[in-house]
Design a protein around this motif. Structure first.
Motif, PDB file in Angstrom:
ATOM      1  N   GLU A 131     -28.393 -25.809 -20.285  1.00  0.00           N
ATOM      2  CA  GLU A 131     -28.571 -24.360 -20.271  1.00  0.00           C
ATOM      3  C   GLU A 131     -28.214 -23.816 -18.906  1.00  0.00           C
ATOM      4  N   LYS A 132     -27.856 -22.539 -18.890  1.00  0.00           N
ATOM      5  CA  LYS A 132     -27.457 -21.904 -17.642  1.00  0.00           C
ATOM      6  C   LYS A 132     -28.668 -21.707 -16.732  1.00  0.00           C
ATOM      7  N   LYS A 133     -28.518 -22.066 -15.467  1.00  0.00           N
ATOM      8  CA  LYS A 133     -29.599 -21.979 -14.491  1.00  0.00           C
ATOM      9  C   LYS A 133     -29.501 -20.680 -13.697  1.00  0.00           C
ATOM     10  N   LEU A 134     -30.525 -20.455 -12.897  1.00  0.00           N
ATOM     11  CA  LEU A 134     -30.488 -19.308 -11.995  1.00  0.00           C
ATOM     12  C   LEU A 134     -29.501 -19.524 -10.858  1.00  0.00           C
ATOM     13  N   LEU A 135     -29.532 -20.713 -10.254  1.00  0.00           N
ATOM     14  CA  LEU A 135     -28.810 -20.946  -9.003  1.00  0.00           C
ATOM     15  C   LEU A 135     -28.179 -22.327  -8.995  1.00  0.00           C
ATOM     16  N   THR A 136     -26.910 -22.389  -8.644  1.00  0.00           N
ATOM     17  CA  THR A 136     -26.248 -23.650  -8.333  1.00  0.00           C
ATOM     18  C   THR A 136     -26.220 -23.822  -6.821  1.00  0.00           C
ATOM     19  N   VAL A 137     -26.747 -24.947  -6.346  1.00  0.00           N
ATOM     20  CA  VAL A 137     -26.646 -25.296  -4.926  1.00  0.00           C
ATOM     21  C   VAL A 137     -25.429 -26.200  -4.794  1.00  0.00           C
ATOM     22  N   GLY A 138     -24.356 -25.675  -4.233  1.00  0.00           N
ATOM     23  CA  GLY A 138     -23.090 -26.392  -4.183  1.00  0.00           C
ATOM     24  C   GLY A 138     -22.851 -27.032  -2.828  1.00  0.00           C
ATOM     25  N   ILE A 139     -22.505 -28.325  -2.844  1.00  0.00           N
ATOM     26  CA  ILE A 139     -22.253 -29.074  -1.607  1.00  0.00           C
ATOM     27  C   ILE A 139     -20.926 -29.802  -1.754  1.00  0.00           C
ATOM     28  N   SER A 140     -20.017 -29.573  -0.831  1.00  0.00           N
ATOM     29  CA  SER A 140     -18.771 -30.327  -0.772  1.00  0.00           C
ATOM     30  C   SER A 140     -18.887 -31.363   0.332  1.00  0.00           C
ATOM     31  N   SER A 141     -18.550 -32.606   0.017  1.00  0.00           N
ATOM     32  CA  SER A 141     -18.761 -33.680   0.996  1.00  0.00           C
ATOM     33  C   SER A 141     -17.566 -34.617   1.023  1.00  0.00           C
ATOM     34  N   THR A 142     -17.294 -35.129   2.185  1.00  0.00           N
ATOM     35  CA  THR A 142     -16.257 -36.129   2.361  1.00  0.00           C
ATOM     36  C   THR A 142     -16.748 -37.157   3.365  1.00  0.00           C
ATOM     37  N   GLN A 143     -15.993 -38.208   3.569  1.00  0.00           N
ATOM     38  CA  GLN A 143     -16.395 -39.267   4.484  1.00  0.00           C
ATOM     39  C   GLN A 143     -16.163 -38.826   5.927  1.00  0.00           C
ATOM     40  N   HIS A 144     -17.224 -38.854   6.740  1.00  0.00           N
ATOM     41  CA  HIS A 144     -17.122 -38.474   8.141  1.00  0.00           C
ATOM     42  C   HIS A 144     -16.930 -39.721   8.995  1.00  0.00           C
ATOM     43  N   PRO A 145     -16.186 -39.597  10.111  1.00  0.00           N
ATOM     44  CA  PRO A 145     -16.008 -40.761  10.999  1.00  0.00           C
ATOM     45  C   PRO A 145     -17.334 -41.331  11.486  1.00  0.00           C
ATOM     46  N   GLN A 146     -18.307 -40.455  11.711  1.00  0.00           N
ATOM     47  CA  GLN A 146     -19.601 -40.907  12.212  1.00  0.00           C
ATOM     48  C   GLN A 146     -20.577 -41.221  11.087  1.00  0.00           C
ATOM     49  N   GLY A 147     -20.103 -41.226   9.827  1.00  0.00           N
ATOM     50  CA  GLY A 147     -20.963 -41.523   8.695  1.00  0.00           C
ATOM     51  C   GLY A 147     -21.427 -40.258   7.992  1.00  0.00           C
ATOM     52  N   THR A 148     -21.614 -40.341   6.691  1.00  0.00           N
ATOM     53  CA  THR A 148     -22.009 -39.169   5.925  1.00  0.00           C
ATOM     54  C   THR A 148     -23.493 -38.856   6.090  1.00  0.00           C
ATOM     55  N   ARG A 149     -23.815 -37.567   6.074  1.00  0.00           N
ATOM     56  CA  ARG A 149     -25.206 -37.123   6.133  1.00  0.00           C
ATOM     57  C   ARG A 149     -25.658 -36.584   4.781  1.00  0.00           C
ATOM     58  N   LEU A 150     -24.874 -36.828   3.752  1.00  0.00           N
ATOM     59  CA  LEU A 150     -25.149 -36.259   2.440  1.00  0.00           C
ATOM     60  C   LEU A 150     -26.494 -36.701   1.896  1.00  0.00           C
ATOM     61  N   LEU A 151     -26.805 -37.991   1.991  1.00  0.00           N
ATOM     62  CA  LEU A 151     -28.064 -38.488   1.436  1.00  0.00           C
ATOM     63  C   LEU A 151     -29.262 -37.827   2.106  1.00  0.00           C
ATOM     64  N   ALA A 246     -18.391 -24.876 -10.411  1.00  0.00           N
ATOM     65  CA  ALA A 246     -19.732 -24.294 -10.375  1.00  0.00           C
ATOM     66  C   ALA A 246     -19.826 -22.975 -11.125  1.00  0.00           C
ATOM     67  N   ALA A 247     -18.706 -22.323 -11.394  1.00  0.00           N
ATOM     68  CA  ALA A 247     -18.723 -21.005 -12.030  1.00  0.00           C
ATOM     69  C   ALA A 247     -19.351 -21.021 -13.412  1.00  0.00           C
ATOM     70  N   ASN A 248     -19.565 -22.196 -14.003  1.00  0.00           N
ATOM     71  CA  ASN A 248     -20.063 -22.282 -15.368  1.00  0.00           C
ATOM     72  C   ASN A 248     -21.534 -22.641 -15.482  1.00  0.00           C
ATOM     73  N   PHE A 249     -22.203 -22.946 -14.383  1.00  0.00           N
ATOM     74  CA  PHE A 249     -23.522 -23.569 -14.466  1.00  0.00           C
ATOM     75  C   PHE A 249     -24.691 -22.617 -14.256  1.00  0.00           C
ATOM     76  N   SER A 250     -24.473 -21.462 -13.628  1.00  0.00           N
ATOM     77  CA  SER A 250     -25.604 -20.618 -13.238  1.00  0.00           C
ATOM     78  C   SER A 250     -25.156 -19.183 -13.045  1.00  0.00           C
ATOM     79  N   GLU A 251     -26.111 -18.325 -12.696  1.00  0.00           N
ATOM     80  CA  GLU A 251     -25.825 -16.921 -12.429  1.00  0.00           C
ATOM     81  C   GLU A 251     -25.427 -16.691 -10.967  1.00  0.00           C
ATOM     82  N   TYR A 252     -25.961 -17.519 -10.068  1.00  0.00           N
ATOM     83  CA  TYR A 252     -25.681 -17.372  -8.643  1.00  0.00           C
ATOM     84  C   TYR A 252     -25.319 -18.723  -8.050  1.00  0.00           C
ATOM     85  N   PHE A 253     -24.666 -18.673  -6.889  1.00  0.00           N
ATOM     86  CA  PHE A 253     -24.167 -19.883  -6.236  1.00  0.00           C
ATOM     87  C   PHE A 253     -24.538 -19.842  -4.764  1.00  0.00           C
TER      88      PHE A 253
END
Length: 511
Positions: A131-151, A246-253
């Motif tokens: 179902e469609k949510k209120l808010l999508t929290v969108g994060i774009s991540s790639t591999q950083h030379p010093q290591g990812t902080r995504l987790l 993300a345009a399909n998942f929620s009302e706001y981003f």
């Protein structure tokens, strides 16, 4: 792992959201209503030509770009004189020809999105929400030379949110690195650490790729991109892929980078701001001092934004594109909340590419000399000036009516940079203004009866407003009035606890 090829633009939001562009209809969903929280924390010549060109493009694109919304944009429209001044800065014949070509390219891209037709997404963790949510929290991540902080970012995000708040959101992570070993390791780590959120369909991780033929700048081997140009290009592609899905998942981003930490109950903060702004025109709400993170959009605007990202490849910085996108959709001034809901650690490359970026550090308010007028009921010796005095005194009134106001009239115009308005008692929280807004006034009327013109700063959120005041570039206009306006009758006591004002005397330090 499942594989999905996403074709074309995301569909328009059709729920009860605020809607696209500068329109305001509906509002945040109430089935995931979080507990109320008061807002406590949101070459030189070439650059000049580029800025003038984009502003001119904005003015012309606006009439074609949002024809169906023209009737809803009166508050943010520019005057004909202002348009003539901007266009007069350009060479007329050459500029008009370039703008027409750009307009045609943009309209064609908006219709067909040829680059996004080749967008490919492979699901690594989780599945799209049912179902469609209120808010999508969108994060774009790639591999950083010093290591990812995504987790670490995901850990802090979920820790800062209560269970009712989490019911309102879906967290979408787009990984752009194509190294299979790295992708598999990140997916495995996320699955192990956040399995409960994955099974609740509130966490989705995909590998995104912009397929199809190489873009022109990819083939320019004679002039390899500079580190900053490469960063700008990669950011635009990654965010276009993220927002397209993300345009399909929620009302706001809500846009985040993969190296942020968030304050507790940040979702509640965003929710109550969206609720207060539901009937007002806005394009971007900014909850942080950072270049990209902390910005909230209507998902119905995301297809337009991704088209703009891919139209302006090359070395255009992302923050400039976001600023021009705001102008394209008729929001002339930023809506920037003073207290940030998040913080960030920058990489050395990002610091190098944004050397002039500074963070404002506000000291104590310095309310300039002013007179206070009101048409609310004044009881005994409880004078309106108490609301503007920087002490523990407050102004109290009873049964305010729609249209009542309390107006601060500055003795002389000032360049005000921040305004905070507090209503209601401190503990327990009651007697606050339930529906009200703060307006900025210009050109004092004779006899200190107010100002000749007012513009909206913002609505009160749970009886509170704290926003940065923005001005157009090179504007000599200064603020003369601050008006607190009652929007609905209220059968109770009202306490206007304090109106705080900061002028242009503030400190700046590098982020």
């Amino acid at each position: 792992m499942r594989r999905l090829k996403w074709v074309g633009k995301g569909r328009e939001s059709s729920g009860s959201g605020v809607g696209g562009g500068a329109k305001g209809a509906g509002g945040p969903r109430t089935h995931c209503l979080p507990p109320p929280q008061s807002f406590s924390g949101p070459s030189t010549m070439q650059n000049c030509l580029w800025k003038c060109f984009l502003v001119a493009v904005s003015l012309i694109l606006l009439s074609h770009f949002l024809q169906e919304k023209n009737a809803e944009h009166p508050k943010y429209s520019l005057s004909m004189e202002e348009k003539k001044v901007v266009l007069g800065q350009l060479d007329e014949k050459q500029s008009i020809s370039e703008i027409k070509n750009l307009l045609k390219t943009f309209k064609d891209l908006q219709k067909t999105s040829p680059l996004l037709q080749h967008a490919e997404y492979r699901f690594l963790v989780g599945a799209p929400p049912q179902e469609k949510k209120l808010l999508t929290v969108g994060i774009s991540s790639t591999q950083h030379p010093q290591g990812t902080r995504l987790l670490n970012t995901l850990q802090l995000l979920f820790q800062a949110s209560s269970e009712p708040e989490l019911e309102c959101i879906v967290v979408l992570v787009c990984l752009s690195n194509s190294e299979p070993e790295w992708l598999s390791q990140v997916a495995a780590n996320i699955s192990d650490l956040f399995r409960a959120h994955m099974e609740a369909q509130r966490l989705l991780v995909v590998h995104s790729h912009l397929g199809g033929p190489p873009l022109p700048e990819d083939l320019d081997e004679a002039h390899p991109p500079s580190p900053c140009k490469g960063l700008h290009n990669q950011q635009k592609r990654d965010l276009a892929l993220l927002m397209n899905l993300a345009a399909n998942f929620s009302e706001y981003f809500l846009l985040l980078e993969d190296q942020v930490s968030l304050i507790s109950k940040f979702i509640s903060t965003v929710y109550w701001v969206l609720l207060a702004w539901k009937n007002l025109p806005w394009v971007i709400l900014d909850f942080s001092n950072l270049t990209l993170s902390g910005k909230v959009f209507h998902t119905s605007d995301l297809p337009r934004l991704t088209s703009l990202f891919l139209l302006f490849q090359k070395d255009t910085p992302m923050h400039l594109l976001l600023s021009e996108f705001r102008l394209l959709l008729a929001q002339t001034m930023p809506i920037h909340f003073s207290s940030s809901i998040l913080d960030q650690t920058h990489s050395e490359l990002e610091d190098f590419c944004f050397p002039g970026k500074k963070k404002r550090v506000f000291g104590e308010p310095d309310n300039p000399t002013a007179s206070i007028i009101t048409d609310m009921l004044t009881i005994s010796d409880n004078v309106p000036q108490y609301a503007y005095t920087l002490n523990k005194e407050c102004y109290s009134t009873f049964n305010p009516m729609k249209g009542n106001h309390l107006t601060v009239i500055l003795e002389r115009p000032h360049k005000v940079i921040r305004i905070e308005v507090l209503t209601g008692s401190n503990k327990p929280r009651q007697y606050h203004l339930e529906q009200g807004q703060v307006e900025l006034g210009f050109y004092t009327l004779e006899g200190f009866k107010g100002c000749a013109r007012y513009t909206l700063l913002g609505p009160l959120v749970d009886g509170h407003l704290d926003q940065i005041v923005s001005y157009e570039d090179d504007s000599a206009e200064q603020l003369s009035c601050i008006r607190l306006l009652v929007l609905a009758p209220q059968e109770s006591w009202l306490l206007i606890r304090q109106i705080k004002v900061w002028t242009n005397e503030y400190e700046e330090e590098k982020m």
